[in-house]
Design an enzyme around this catalytic site. Structure first.
Site, PDB file in Angstrom:
ATOM      1  CG  ASP A  69      -2.159   0.926   0.857  1.00 33.18           C
ATOM      2  OD1 ASP A  69      -2.867   0.652  -0.130  1.00 33.18           O
ATOM      3  OD2 ASP A  69      -2.359   1.939   1.557  1.00 33.18           O
ATOM      4  CE1 TYR A 154      -1.644  11.861  -7.644  1.00 28.36           C
ATOM      5  CE2 TYR A 154      -1.502   9.492  -7.260  1.00 28.36           C
ATOM      6  CZ  TYR A 154      -2.229  10.661  -7.257  1.00 28.36           C
ATOM      7  OH  TYR A 154      -3.555  10.645  -6.886  1.00 28.36           O
TER       8      TYR A 154
HETATM    9  P1  ITT Z   1      -3.176  -2.454  -5.428  1.00 28.46           P
HETATM   10  O1  ITT Z   1      -3.995  -1.977  -4.257  1.00 28.46           O
HETATM   11  O2  ITT Z   1      -3.863  -3.543  -6.198  1.00 28.46           O
HETATM   12  O3  ITT Z   1      -1.770  -2.807  -5.052  1.00 28.46           O
HETATM   13  P2  ITT Z   1      -3.412   0.284  -6.242  1.00 28.46           P
HETATM   14  O4  ITT Z   1      -2.950   1.058  -7.437  1.00 28.46           O
HETATM   15  O5  ITT Z   1      -4.880   0.414  -5.870  1.00 28.46           O
HETATM   16  O6  ITT Z   1      -3.031  -1.232  -6.477  1.00 28.46           O
HETATM   17  P3  ITT Z   1      -2.688   1.598  -3.785  1.00 28.46           P
HETATM   18  O7  ITT Z   1      -4.045   1.472  -3.208  1.00 28.46           O
HETATM   19  O8  ITT Z   1      -1.512   1.282  -2.903  1.00 28.46           O
HETATM   20  O9  ITT Z   1      -2.495   0.644  -5.040  1.00 28.46           O
HETATM   21  O10 ITT Z   1      -2.565   3.022  -4.411  1.00 28.46           O
HETATM   22  C1  ITT Z   1      -1.345   3.647  -4.488  1.00 28.46           C
HETATM   23  C2  ITT Z   1      -1.365   4.683  -5.583  1.00 28.46           C
HETATM   24  O11 ITT Z   1      -0.292   5.592  -5.290  1.00 28.46           O
HETATM   25  C3  ITT Z   1      -1.048   4.061  -6.925  1.00 28.46           C
HETATM   26  O12 ITT Z   1      -2.209   3.773  -7.662  1.00 28.46           O
HETATM   27  C4  ITT Z   1      -0.201   5.139  -7.587  1.00 28.46           C
HETATM   28  O13 ITT Z   1      -0.979   6.021  -8.265  1.00 28.46           O
HETATM   29  C5  ITT Z   1       0.434   5.884  -6.429  1.00 28.46           C
HETATM   30  N1  ITT Z   1       1.809   5.388  -6.337  1.00 28.46           N
HETATM   31  C6  ITT Z   1       2.321   4.485  -5.476  1.00 28.46           C
HETATM   32  N2  ITT Z   1       3.597   4.238  -5.746  1.00 28.46           N
HETATM   33  C7  ITT Z   1       3.913   4.980  -6.804  1.00 28.46           C
HETATM   34  C8  ITT Z   1       5.073   5.151  -7.574  1.00 28.46           C
HETATM   35  O14 ITT Z   1       6.174   4.460  -7.348  1.00 28.46           O
HETATM   36  N3  ITT Z   1       5.031   6.020  -8.586  1.00 28.46           N
HETATM   37  C9  ITT Z   1       3.922   6.707  -8.864  1.00 28.46           C
HETATM   38  N4  ITT Z   1       2.775   6.602  -8.217  1.00 28.46           N
HETATM   39  C10 ITT Z   1       2.769   5.741  -7.181  1.00 28.46           C
END
Ligand code: ITT
Length: 197
Positions: A69, A154
């Site tokens: 997350d 992002y």
């Molecule tokens: P899962 O829950 O299935 O893993 P998700 O995309 O819904 O996928 P999250 O709830 O953890 O995952 O959301 C995190 C968001 O934060 C993700 O969709 C990205 O937009 C952003 N994010 C996280 N890590 C990032 C990175 O390395 N570079 C750019 N954006 C990132």
């Protein structure tokens, strides 16, 4: 550990985990391999949500499961979007991170402080219920306009401290030297090595 489920539906994350964990010699499976449903992220912290996703994946497959997350946190926005980073991109037509980045920039307005950071919390859950948590954070600036199309989410609006490039402009090998997810993965790998010793 021969096989590890990476319980994520995010293809950007899957690619990064595959690149970073390739040297371990563990078979990696993703949520797509099992057609797993996406659990609702009802937690109020990164750790809550990482655990909830890892437990759901582990229960569904019986495999040791790692879930991530993560989020983009902007200091002047009191850490938002934070755990809501994916939800800020939700539209009726699917996720639109350009729209999410526009929203971040609009909410920042004329704020002088454009400092921001990414956080990644990894939860490892075993079928017998054991849990481990690994965390990483990278600080930098929220820049405008977005630049580069190499990453995901992002990345195009984040310049890590000490760099001129956005994460969207960096080669993935470069991002993996410093990113929040890479720092958390380093801890995870260190934990596995300590366990094997
Ligand atoms: P899962 O829950 O299935 O893993 P998700 O995309 O819904 O996928 P999250 O709830 O953890 O995952 O959301 C995190 C968001 O934060 C993700 O969709 C990205 O937009 C952003 N994010 C996280 N890590 C990032 C990175 O390395 N570079 C750019 N954006 C990132």
């Amino acid at each position: 550990m021969d096989t590890l489920l990476i319980a994520t539906h995010n293809t950007g994350k899957v690619r990064e985990f595959e690149e970073m964990l390739a040297q371990l010699g563990i078979t990696l499976k993703s949520a797509a391999d099992f057609d797993l449903p996406e659990p609702e992220e009802t937690g109020t912290t990164f750790t809550d949500n990482a655990l909830l996703k890892a437990k759901a994946g582990c229960e569904a497959t019986g495999l040791p499961t790692l879930a991530d997350d993560s989020g983009f946190c902007v200091t002047s926005l009191m850490g938002r979007p934070g755990i809501y980073s994916a939800r800020w991109a939700e539209t009726e037509a699917g996720r639109d991170f350009n729209a999410a980045m526009v929203r971040v920039n609009e909410e920042l307005g004329e704020a002088e402080d454009r400092s921001a950071y990414f956080v990644a919390v990894l939860a490892l859950v075993y079928p017998d219920g054991r849990e481990e948590i690994f965390e990483g954070r990278i600080d930098g600036l929220a820049v405008w306009p977005p630049r580069g199309n190499k990453g995901f989410g992002y990345d195009p609006m984040f310049v890590p401290s000490g760099y001129n490039m956005t994460f969207g402009e960096m080669e993935s090998a470069e991002k993996h030297k410093i990113s929040h997810r890479a720092l958390a993965v380093q801890q995870f790998v260190g934990y596995l090595k300590a366990k094997a010793a």
